[in-house]
Design an enzyme around this catalytic site. Structure first.
Site, PDB file in Angstrom:
ATOM      1  CG  ASP A  76       8.901  -0.937  -0.016  1.00 44.08           C
ATOM      2  OD1 ASP A  76       8.076  -0.545  -0.325  1.00 44.08           O
ATOM      3  OD2 ASP A  76       9.567  -1.953  -0.423  1.00 44.08           O
TER       4      ASP A  76
ATOM      5  CD  GLU B 198       6.820  -2.017   2.768  1.00 45.81           C
ATOM      6  OE1 GLU B 198       6.190  -2.071   1.559  1.00 45.81           O
ATOM      7  OE2 GLU B 198       7.604  -2.716   2.986  1.00 45.81           O
TER       8      GLU B 198
ATOM      9  CD  GLU C 202       4.503   2.502   1.639  1.00 48.21           C
ATOM     10  OE1 GLU C 202       3.710   2.963   0.800  1.00 48.21           O
ATOM     11  OE2 GLU C 202       4.948   1.365   1.847  1.00 48.21           O
TER      12      GLU C 202
ATOM     13  CG  ASP D 164       0.483   1.517   2.109  1.00 45.24           C
ATOM     14  OD1 ASP D 164       0.863   2.121   1.280  1.00 45.24           O
ATOM     15  OD2 ASP D 164      -0.682   0.685   2.132  1.00 45.24           O
TER      16      ASP D 164
END
Length: 226
Positions: free
Chosen positions: A112, A39, A115, A43
């Site tokens: 989440d 994650e 990502e 991101d």
């Protein structure tokens, strides 16, 4: 996990290492071997890819406008929407408590996981292939921006920015008018409750002064967001 082949068709990407995909969909409630590190990676690359796409797609846009558009695309609610379109919730690996409480539908968990999937694609392939996947998943939203979202006036942009964060709407106050009738200069304050902020704008009409104040507020907000 459910039919992984179906998920990979939805993603339009076939993993060389399917374990990366499994890890990307494993929530921390399922144990220590989970998707949090992926994650983090996803991101970072997602922000980069979207920022680059906006830079190329809107050559006339100012930094503040691009920051606002990027924020609208990478915020949690949007990522959860994309995750639902890809039906990621059907494949999440959750702990018993999260399963019982409907974690596969929770926006924060879906965002989440999305990502993490981006991070997994990056590790499984190349930056170019990851970019291709991300731009495919965001194609409709990027096209919608092209059709006019970037041209909205500053007051509308500010209102949508605050509404997207469930913050109170701005208040505008006329502070004064200077000059002769045919050459007046209006000065307006724009006040935000959350985050607390007061800025001023000036223009040849009250409307133009309010737009200038809203533009200033947006620039302050988006610069702090970065």
């Amino acid at each position: 996990m459910a039919d992984v082949a179906r998920l990979q068709r939805a993603l339009d990407y076939v993993f060389t290492d399917p374990q990366l995909l499994t890890l990307a969909l494993t929530h921390r409630s399922a144990g220590g071997h989970n998707n949090e590190r992926l994650e983090f990676l996803g991101d970072s690359i997602l922000n980069h890819i979207i920022a680059e796409a906006l830079y190329q797609q809107f050559p006339q846009a100012r930094e503040g406008d691009m920051s606002r558009m990027r924020a609208s695309l990478v915020k949690g609610d949007t990522l959860a929407e994309v995750a639902r379109e890809l039906q990621l919730g059907d494949y999440l690996v959750l702990g018993p408590g999260e399963r019982k409480s409907g974690g596969h539908r929770r926006s924060s968990i879906l965002a989440d996981a999305f990502e993490a999937v981006v991070g997994a694609v990056l590790l499984d392939s190349t930056v170019e292939r990851c970019r291709m996947s991300v731009l495919g998943w965001f194609a409709v939203r990027l096209e919608q921006l092209s059709r006019g979202a970037a041209d909205k006036d500053a007051k509308t942009q500010l209102q949508e920015y605050l509404q997207g964060r469930r913050n109170p709407l701005p208040e505008y106050e006329l502070l004064g008018v200077q000059g002769e009738d045919h050459k007046q200069q209006f000065r307006v304050a724009c006040r935000l409750q959350k985050p607390a902020l007061i800025v001023e704008g000036a223009g040849s009409s009250r409307r133009k002064a309010e737009q200038a104040a809203a533009r200033c507020a947006l620039q302050r907000l988006t610069s702090h967001a970065n």
